[in-house]
Design a protein around this motif. Structure first.
Motif, PDB file in Angstrom:
ATOM      1  N   LEU A  57      70.611  51.372  62.384  1.00  0.00           N
ATOM      2  CA  LEU A  57      69.664  51.229  61.267  1.00  0.00           C
ATOM      3  C   LEU A  57      68.950  49.884  61.330  1.00  0.00           C
ATOM      4  O   LEU A  57      67.754  49.783  61.067  1.00  0.00           O
ATOM      5  N   GLY A  58      69.685  48.849  61.715  1.00  0.00           N
ATOM      6  CA  GLY A  58      69.115  47.511  61.808  1.00  0.00           C
ATOM      7  C   GLY A  58      68.090  47.362  62.916  1.00  0.00           C
ATOM      8  O   GLY A  58      67.234  46.481  62.862  1.00  0.00           O
ATOM      9  N   LEU A  59      68.181  48.214  63.918  1.00  0.00           N
ATOM     10  CA  LEU A  59      67.187  48.170  64.991  1.00  0.00           C
ATOM     11  C   LEU A  59      65.834  48.718  64.536  1.00  0.00           C
ATOM     12  O   LEU A  59      64.806  48.362  65.104  1.00  0.00           O
ATOM     13  N   ILE A  60      65.841  49.575  63.545  1.00  0.00           N
ATOM     14  CA  ILE A  60      64.611  50.259  63.144  1.00  0.00           C
ATOM     15  C   ILE A  60      64.076  49.784  61.794  1.00  0.00           C
ATOM     16  O   ILE A  60      62.903  49.411  61.675  1.00  0.00           O
ATOM     17  N   THR A  65      59.860  48.516  57.959  1.00  0.00           N
ATOM     18  CA  THR A  65      59.491  48.294  56.565  1.00  0.00           C
ATOM     19  C   THR A  65      58.812  46.952  56.335  1.00  0.00           C
ATOM     20  O   THR A  65      58.196  46.752  55.295  1.00  0.00           O
ATOM     21  N   GLY A  66      58.975  46.038  57.287  1.00  0.00           N
ATOM     22  CA  GLY A  66      58.418  44.698  57.112  1.00  0.00           C
ATOM     23  C   GLY A  66      59.263  43.828  56.203  1.00  0.00           C
ATOM     24  O   GLY A  66      58.895  42.710  55.881  1.00  0.00           O
ATOM     25  N   ILE A  67      60.420  44.343  55.791  1.00  0.00           N
ATOM     26  CA  ILE A  67      61.335  43.578  54.947  1.00  0.00           C
ATOM     27  C   ILE A  67      62.355  42.902  55.854  1.00  0.00           C
ATOM     28  O   ILE A  67      63.156  43.571  56.497  1.00  0.00           O
ATOM     29  N   ALA A  68      62.302  41.605  55.937  1.00  0.00           N
ATOM     30  CA  ALA A  68      63.204  40.797  56.757  1.00  0.00           C
ATOM     31  C   ALA A  68      63.216  41.269  58.218  1.00  0.00           C
ATOM     32  O   ALA A  68      64.265  41.586  58.765  1.00  0.00           O
ATOM     33  N   PRO A  69      62.058  41.297  58.884  1.00  0.00           N
ATOM     34  CA  PRO A  69      62.019  41.769  60.269  1.00  0.00           C
ATOM     35  C   PRO A  69      62.820  40.916  61.247  1.00  0.00           C
ATOM     36  O   PRO A  69      63.104  41.366  62.354  1.00  0.00           O
ATOM     37  N   VAL A  70      63.235  39.732  60.825  1.00  0.00           N
ATOM     38  CA  VAL A  70      64.080  38.903  61.683  1.00  0.00           C
ATOM     39  C   VAL A  70      65.438  39.566  61.925  1.00  0.00           C
ATOM     40  O   VAL A  70      66.142  39.240  62.887  1.00  0.00           O
ATOM     41  N   LEU A  71      65.809  40.524  61.083  1.00  0.00           N
ATOM     42  CA  LEU A  71      67.084  41.217  61.253  1.00  0.00           C
ATOM     43  C   LEU A  71      67.090  42.160  62.459  1.00  0.00           C
ATOM     44  O   LEU A  71      68.154  42.470  62.990  1.00  0.00           O
ATOM     45  N   THR A  72      65.915  42.606  62.910  1.00  0.00           N
ATOM     46  CA  THR A  72      65.865  43.519  64.055  1.00  0.00           C
ATOM     47  C   THR A  72      66.404  42.866  65.325  1.00  0.00           C
ATOM     48  O   THR A  72      67.279  43.448  65.984  1.00  0.00           O
ATOM     49  N   PRO A  73      65.943  41.668  65.722  1.00  0.00           N
ATOM     50  CA  PRO A  73      66.530  41.074  66.925  1.00  0.00           C
ATOM     51  C   PRO A  73      67.999  40.690  66.735  1.00  0.00           C
ATOM     52  O   PRO A  73      68.776  40.738  67.693  1.00  0.00           O
ATOM     53  N   LEU A 108      68.764  47.465  77.339  1.00  0.00           N
ATOM     54  CA  LEU A 108      67.719  47.843  76.384  1.00  0.00           C
ATOM     55  C   LEU A 108      67.828  47.023  75.091  1.00  0.00           C
ATOM     56  O   LEU A 108      66.814  46.636  74.509  1.00  0.00           O
ATOM     57  N   SER A 109      69.053  46.735  74.660  1.00  0.00           N
ATOM     58  CA  SER A 109      69.232  45.930  73.463  1.00  0.00           C
ATOM     59  C   SER A 109      68.745  44.497  73.684  1.00  0.00           C
ATOM     60  O   SER A 109      68.111  43.904  72.809  1.00  0.00           O
ATOM     61  N   VAL A 110      68.999  43.957  74.866  1.00  0.00           N
ATOM     62  CA  VAL A 110      68.510  42.606  75.196  1.00  0.00           C
ATOM     63  C   VAL A 110      66.981  42.618  75.247  1.00  0.00           C
ATOM     64  O   VAL A 110      66.334  41.679  74.777  1.00  0.00           O
ATOM     65  N   PHE A 111      66.394  43.683  75.796  1.00  0.00           N
ATOM     66  CA  PHE A 111      64.952  43.814  75.835  1.00  0.00           C
ATOM     67  C   PHE A 111      64.351  43.773  74.429  1.00  0.00           C
ATOM     68  O   PHE A 111      63.380  43.067  74.165  1.00  0.00           O
ATOM     69  N   VAL A 112      64.963  44.508  73.502  1.00  0.00           N
ATOM     70  CA  VAL A 112      64.478  44.513  72.112  1.00  0.00           C
ATOM     71  C   VAL A 112      64.665  43.137  71.475  1.00  0.00           C
ATOM     72  O   VAL A 112      63.748  42.631  70.809  1.00  0.00           O
ATOM     73  N   ALA A 113      65.815  42.525  71.692  1.00  0.00           N
ATOM     74  CA  ALA A 113      66.064  41.212  71.099  1.00  0.00           C
ATOM     75  C   ALA A 113      65.043  40.186  71.573  1.00  0.00           C
ATOM     76  O   ALA A 113      64.450  39.461  70.757  1.00  0.00           O
ATOM     77  N   ILE A 114      64.800  40.147  72.865  1.00  0.00           N
ATOM     78  CA  ILE A 114      63.837  39.182  73.406  1.00  0.00           C
ATOM     79  C   ILE A 114      62.410  39.529  72.960  1.00  0.00           C
ATOM     80  O   ILE A 114      61.650  38.649  72.556  1.00  0.00           O
ATOM     81  N   GLY A 115      62.077  40.810  72.996  1.00  0.00           N
ATOM     82  CA  GLY A 115      60.737  41.232  72.612  1.00  0.00           C
ATOM     83  C   GLY A 115      60.423  40.978  71.151  1.00  0.00           C
ATOM     84  O   GLY A 115      59.285  40.657  70.793  1.00  0.00           O
ATOM     85  N   ARG A 116      61.402  41.097  70.286  1.00  0.00           N
ATOM     86  CA  ARG A 116      61.164  40.897  68.853  1.00  0.00           C
ATOM     87  C   ARG A 116      61.352  39.453  68.411  1.00  0.00           C
ATOM     88  O   ARG A 116      60.947  39.094  67.314  1.00  0.00           O
ATOM     89  N   LEU A 117      61.953  38.629  69.250  1.00  0.00           N
ATOM     90  CA  LEU A 117      62.026  37.192  68.915  1.00  0.00           C
ATOM     91  C   LEU A 117      60.715  36.567  69.266  1.00  0.00           C
ATOM     92  O   LEU A 117      60.160  35.714  68.798  1.00  0.00           O
TER      93      LEU A 117
END
Length: 117
Positions: A57-60, A65-73, A108-117
């Motif tokens: 859920l935290g990945l999406i 929603t734009g609510i606290a998007p820092v939580l995604t990475p 893939l999780s590292v890719f998302v973390a780096i891409g969203r930071l």
């Protein structure tokens, strides 16, 4: 790049949520389909399942929603840690066929973390 990140986030989010739901709410099904579940406590399986469910859920949700998007990475880093620990656990048990998917989800999780930071 944003489209690629969303595709990966969707795939990872759904995969982690499905796995988490099975471990959290369908323990007997998880026990029948995953050999390692028989050898650890039900509480640990529940904890892993809830962690995967919330991580998925935290990945999406935060980014969508734009609510606290820092939580995604942060969620992506957490899921990467879970996948690293799962790969180490399966390696110790000599379950080499299970390590492949752990490594793919880790990458893939590292890719998302780096891409969203």
């Amino acid at each position: 790049m944003n489209i690629a990140l969303w595709v990966v986030q969707g795939i990872l989010g759904l995969a982690f949520m499905m796995a988490g739901m099975m471990k959290s709410f369908q323990y007997e099904k998880a026990r029948a389909s995953m050999p390692w579940v028989k050898e650890v406590s039900k509480g640990l399986v529940l904890f892993i399942g809830l962690s995967e469910l919330l991580g998925g859920l935290g990945l999406i949700l935060p980014e969508a929603t734009g609510i606290a998007p820092v939580l995604t990475p942060i969620a992506a880093i957490g899921m990467a840690v879970i996948m690293l620990l799962a790969a180490i656990y399966h390696a110790m048990r000599k379950e080499y066929q299970a390590i492949g998917i752990n490594i793919v989800f880790l990458a893939l999780s590292v890719f998302v973390a780096i891409g969203r930071l």
